[in-house]
Design a protein around this motif. Sequence first.
Motif, PDB file in Angstrom:
ATOM      1  N   PHE A 277       0.793  -1.160  -0.061  1.00 46.14           N
ATOM      2  CA  PHE A 277       0.098   0.162  -0.065  1.00 46.14           C
ATOM      3  C   PHE A 277       0.934   1.108   0.013  1.00 46.14           C
ATOM      4  N   ARG A 278       1.908   1.219   0.677  1.00 50.52           N
ATOM      5  CA  ARG A 278       2.853   2.449   0.790  1.00 50.52           C
ATOM      6  C   ARG A 278       3.424   2.687  -0.377  1.00 50.52           C
ATOM      7  N   ARG A 279       3.865   1.618  -1.210  1.00 49.55           N
ATOM      8  CA  ARG A 279       4.693   1.699  -2.302  1.00 49.55           C
ATOM      9  C   ARG A 279       3.489   2.359  -3.584  1.00 49.55           C
TER      10      ARG A 279
ATOM     11  N   ASP B 108       2.885   9.647   3.110  1.00 50.76           N
ATOM     12  CA  ASP B 108       3.039   9.964   4.447  1.00 50.76           C
ATOM     13  C   ASP B 108       3.724   8.712   4.901  1.00 50.76           C
ATOM     14  N   GLU B 109       3.032   7.708   4.858  1.00 50.32           N
ATOM     15  CA  GLU B 109       3.434   6.193   5.690  1.00 50.32           C
ATOM     16  C   GLU B 109       4.654   5.911   5.122  1.00 50.32           C
ATOM     17  N   LEU B 110       4.977   6.243   3.763  1.00 51.22           N
ATOM     18  CA  LEU B 110       6.119   5.742   2.939  1.00 51.22           C
ATOM     19  C   LEU B 110       7.260   6.293   3.503  1.00 51.22           C
ATOM     20  N   ARG B 111       7.198   7.782   3.580  1.00 49.79           N
ATOM     21  CA  ARG B 111       8.360   8.587   4.177  1.00 49.79           C
ATOM     22  C   ARG B 111       8.636   7.970   5.636  1.00 49.79           C
ATOM     23  N   ALA B 112       7.469   7.914   6.304  1.00 48.53           N
ATOM     24  CA  ALA B 112       7.648   7.371   7.824  1.00 48.53           C
ATOM     25  C   ALA B 112       8.534   6.033   7.783  1.00 48.53           C
ATOM     26  N   ALA B 113       8.263   5.327   7.048  1.00 49.08           N
ATOM     27  CA  ALA B 113       8.893   3.894   6.605  1.00 49.08           C
ATOM     28  C   ALA B 113      10.503   4.055   6.408  1.00 49.08           C
ATOM     29  N   GLY B 114      10.877   5.297   5.689  1.00 50.17           N
ATOM     30  CA  GLY B 114      12.173   5.454   5.366  1.00 50.17           C
ATOM     31  C   GLY B 114      12.411   4.957   4.097  1.00 50.17           C
ATOM     32  N   ASP B 115      11.264   4.454   3.197  1.00 55.57           N
ATOM     33  CA  ASP B 115      11.476   3.963   2.109  1.00 55.57           C
ATOM     34  C   ASP B 115      11.241   4.805   0.847  1.00 55.57           C
TER      35      ASP B 115
ATOM     36  N   ARG C 127      11.221   6.052  -4.914  1.00 55.44           N
ATOM     37  CA  ARG C 127      10.827   7.187  -5.854  1.00 55.44           C
ATOM     38  C   ARG C 127      11.797   6.923  -7.017  1.00 55.44           C
ATOM     39  N   GLU C 128      13.112   6.562  -6.612  1.00 50.89           N
ATOM     40  CA  GLU C 128      13.983   6.297  -7.563  1.00 50.89           C
ATOM     41  C   GLU C 128      13.667   5.291  -8.538  1.00 50.89           C
TER      42      GLU C 128
END
Length: 874
Positions: free
Chosen positions: A455-457, A523-530, A535-536
Amino acid sequence: MRELPSGTVSLVFSDIEGSTVLLSRLGLAYTDALDGHRRIMRRAWSAHDGTEMGTEGDSFFVVFGGADGAVAAAVAAQRELDASSWPAGERLRVRIGVHTGAPRVHEGGYVGMDVHRAARIAASAHGGQVVMSSVTAELAGVGLPVGVTLRDLGVHQLKDIATPEHLWQLEIEGLRADFPPLRTIGAASRLPMTATRLVGRDDDVAHLVGLLRQPGVRLVTLTGPGGSGKSRLAVGLAEQLLADYPDGVFFVPLAAATTAEVMWTSIAEAVDLPPRQRTPTGLVEYLSDRRVLVILDNLEQFADADAVVDQLATALPQLTVVATSRRALFLNGEFRHPVPPLALPEQPTLAIATTSSAVQLFVERAQRINPRFRLTEANAAAVSAICRRVDGLPLAIELAATRLRLLSPQALLRRIDTALDIASVSKQTDRRQKTLRDTIAWSYDLLTPPQQAVFRRVGVFAGGADLDAIAAIAATDARSDMGHDALDIVADLVDVSLVAAVEGEDGEPRFTMLETVRAYARDELRAAGDAPAVREMHARHFLAVAERLEAQRQSQHLVALDLAESEQDNFREALAWSVEEAQDRNRSTDVGLRLCAALSWLWSTRGYATEGLRWYEQTIEQARDEPSKQLATCLVGMAVLLLSQGNSERARALATDGLTMAQSLDDEETVAFALSVLGTAEQQSGRGGDARRHLEEAVELYRRGAPSGRMGRALGNLAGIVEMSGDYARAEELMKESLALFEAMGDSHEATIQAQNLANLLVTSGRTDEAQQLAVSLVATVVALRNPNLTMAFSNTFMNILIQRGEPVPAAHLFGAEQAMRQRLELPNPYEQEELEEAWAAVEKLMPVDEWEQERLIGQRESLEDLLLHLDAD
């Protein structure tokens, strides 16, 4: 022992509504809540001289010497309960019933029908409500506490009480006043009180009513994302079906249910089954001979909900169930009805905005907060934009509208980026839905860790993604890290309404998210550090897509164009990443340069030149100090876009820079490209000699290699210069060579451009009949290609054909429509005045110039494509 009041006394019963569900949610913390509840209630009883007769679990029986004391104690208790904090942010809803009578004192207690009447009055109430008999209301009415009034609830038949009772409700300022109908005999149907009308769901209600009236339809599940209005639609549907179910329509809130046992108990409590019978067997026996409709609200949070519904449906053939859930139950006989967001306005004008159900809901809710609010020409655009920003989700619209207490729509729009965190100001709002973020988080927290990761991705995609993109990015290491196939997980996300599946341009499935849901995922993707790594991956995947489509356009132009346009938002996201990455690393990335080079054809073909130039500017600026083939290609590609906007001088400078860099790199292919574009820029700048020389040199270089699209374009551009010199025969040879090359490649777009140029050459050389025959054969293709520059050039050619044939009126219409298109797309025509003067000179023998001018103005109000198709039909 204290002497009990005798004679006329007021009897108070109270208990916590939904205590079973509360216990399941709080676990061990329930005892803290129960202790706090008891302290508050006992303070209220004691402060107004109440005598506590009994306490069992969460219930109280208290007697007061008069109605005034009983009412004051009830008000004090409800106010303190509402103001208090409870474990895990929960709310305690206590129902209180008051009756005044003359029960007998017997063995340290009270007996008589007045005691039973008081208990039944309390049982009819809802959590947070104080209900009293007419006797109590009459006695206490004169001396009610400050901020307290009475509401007439009408006459009701209480269970096991022969005489009907006229009941009243205490309305306490600052506390909830609107409650569902009382739980009394003759009011079997129990639905939540709705303070507002159901907006934008007339078609849904009509369809569902018709569906449920069909034989054999007994289970309908309303599915959709959090905040889409499933519960409100279910209540609105139930209100339309009250007469269809004589034994009752019941609303069962199950958001807090986490086990099958709690679900069974909650249903039993909703249909007012006595406590000792609230078992699966007891519920089935109670409903076995009744035709009822049960609304099971919010079933997505525990896995056994489908089993309970299946058991109910199997055991009770007369039962009809409407469920609301973010996922379907997948049971036999289930009918699913997706509940989409509300309709958004297609244009931000007042007339169109008023027809949008999303805007209608916003206005209605805004007027509850600010009665003076009106939708006007001045704020319609802002309101429309707000509704779009929150995806038309009813919950988000309602939360946003509450902010009009302080902000204008324009000011709210400037702050709407925080829409996920706009909080409800209502005390009645479910804790899960205090903000839109809470609503989405509720669904997110129910996912398994592998589902959460995918979901985050998926949130990285802008405008959706196809299966290949999902596999490349969301599924990275899915099997090894997650133990699941990520594509299967995406299907799970579709089932719970966090992701939607639609049909893509190529007929393949495409997966999208509401923008509000996507914002949460990011937001969750950023919070997970991924976020950086994902994005790359996204940028590099869509670079490959852009380069593949750029190559595909040579043989399948329209297919490649539609696919490229469907990925526009993802290309923008990839370019934004490349710009940010270059800034962070203080040097350019090859991704940005290659993306610009691969997308230049799309930008020029579809009228995105201004946007394309902005991306070129940023990307080239970051790469200026690192000469490369990609940079040289981008310098020349940017020159091409500038030429489409008539900026020949800057285009000439950039093409020269690109040529110099390509020569220094011994890159013959890019040298030829730069010479070709430089020649075109010089032609537009009036340097005909230099233009011809550079284009001939470019063609010579191209002839050394394999035929290519760039070679075909160079041939066509050279033909244009040769035509201007008056050598029509040589120009025709070059155009036909270019046309044949593109036809052999299967490039219908470029072939049509060269055919249009050939038609223009035929007009210029006086071969009008041949020109018209060719032009008529091109009309449908030109319109279908949807290339603004090609359409406008072709229109000019057809205009000249019409003038030469003595038809000035349709020619004037074409000229005007072409001008309007240029203005709309902000595409200047450096030759416009020259073309206008030529047209005037040509038509002055056919009609007065002022009349031709009037017809030209009429044409400005017409669609250029429609005019061309009409000419083709003629």
